[in-house]
Motif scaffolding. Sequence first.
Motif, PDB file in Angstrom:
ATOM      1  N   ASP A  59       0.854  -1.192   0.131  1.00 46.68           N
ATOM      2  CA  ASP A  59       0.056  -0.011   0.005  1.00 46.68           C
ATOM      3  C   ASP A  59       0.871   1.346   0.039  1.00 46.68           C
ATOM      4  N   THR A  63       0.940   4.052  -2.860  1.00 45.12           N
ATOM      5  CA  THR A  63       0.527   5.429  -2.612  1.00 45.12           C
ATOM      6  C   THR A  63       1.827   6.515  -2.488  1.00 45.12           C
ATOM      7  N   LYS A  64       2.882   5.964  -2.900  1.00 46.84           N
ATOM      8  CA  LYS A  64       4.337   6.555  -3.152  1.00 46.84           C
ATOM      9  C   LYS A  64       4.666   7.073  -1.765  1.00 46.84           C
ATOM     10  N   ASN A  65       4.619   6.468  -0.757  1.00 44.92           N
ATOM     11  CA  ASN A  65       4.937   6.734   0.604  1.00 44.92           C
ATOM     12  C   ASN A  65       6.289   5.962   1.086  1.00 44.92           C
ATOM     13  N   GLN A 101      -6.698  -3.670 -10.870  1.00 49.67           N
ATOM     14  CA  GLN A 101      -6.715  -2.556 -11.758  1.00 49.67           C
ATOM     15  C   GLN A 101      -7.366  -3.048 -13.150  1.00 49.67           C
ATOM     16  N   GLN A 126      -8.616   0.074  -4.020  1.00 49.93           N
ATOM     17  CA  GLN A 126      -9.090   0.534  -5.346  1.00 49.93           C
ATOM     18  C   GLN A 126      -8.935   1.905  -5.241  1.00 49.93           C
ATOM     19  N   GLU A 127      -9.022   2.835  -4.242  1.00 47.66           N
ATOM     20  CA  GLU A 127      -8.485   4.084  -3.966  1.00 47.66           C
ATOM     21  C   GLU A 127      -7.253   4.446  -4.525  1.00 47.66           C
ATOM     22  N   ALA A 128      -6.451   3.721  -3.886  1.00 47.73           N
ATOM     23  CA  ALA A 128      -4.847   4.024  -4.550  1.00 47.73           C
ATOM     24  C   ALA A 128      -4.898   3.724  -6.029  1.00 47.73           C
ATOM     25  N   ARG A 130      -6.947   4.163  -8.287  1.00 48.28           N
ATOM     26  CA  ARG A 130      -7.484   5.062  -9.018  1.00 48.28           C
ATOM     27  C   ARG A 130      -6.720   6.470  -9.111  1.00 48.28           C
ATOM     28  N   LYS A 131      -6.052   6.738  -7.784  1.00 46.74           N
ATOM     29  CA  LYS A 131      -5.198   7.934  -7.605  1.00 46.74           C
ATOM     30  C   LYS A 131      -3.875   7.673  -8.322  1.00 46.74           C
ATOM     31  N   ASN A 132      -3.277   6.511  -8.311  1.00 43.95           N
ATOM     32  CA  ASN A 132      -2.015   5.957  -8.969  1.00 43.95           C
ATOM     33  C   ASN A 132      -2.001   4.865  -9.647  1.00 43.95           C
TER      34      ASN A 132
END
Length: 173
Positions: A59, A63-65, A101, A126-128, A130-132
Amino acid sequence: LSSGDAAFLVSRVGEDLALLRLELDKAMNWLGDPGKLSRAAFEEACSLLSEAEVWDMVDAIVTKNRDRALATTHRLLEEGSEPHQLVGLVAWRMRKLIELQSVMRRGGDPWKAKLGMRGPSMRAAQEAIRKNPLNTPLVLEKLAAANEKMNSSRAGDRRVFEGLILSLVTAAV
């Protein structure tokens, strides 16, 4: 089972009673003769103990964390997880996200796709995505390169694994 050892198990597996029972059964079978279940027994017997942390690491990649991805990476390595095994777990989870995806792009129902993700994990994934959105060819290329390096490099498996996580965070999504 002490309350501290029970809390350790819950912190690593989560509050899903079915998973807790599975891990308790595994630990009891591993223990064999009557004895005391403990954190050490859970660490030895239970494969799911690092599952949640690997999902957290993936994750963090999506999310590029970078900080969270590296913190989780180092925690897993310090707890004794083998880098080769972790590459396999990360590859499996990235594959699941690539499948998710693909389902999302086709307009399918991710909940019916049997991806091995439930509830909050599925929603967060799903949210991650959609964003990335994942760059699938690059993700697979990075995983293959890390596998090859681990099998031939003198840099050390740990260093190669850390490099993989950094490269996935910065370039793969």
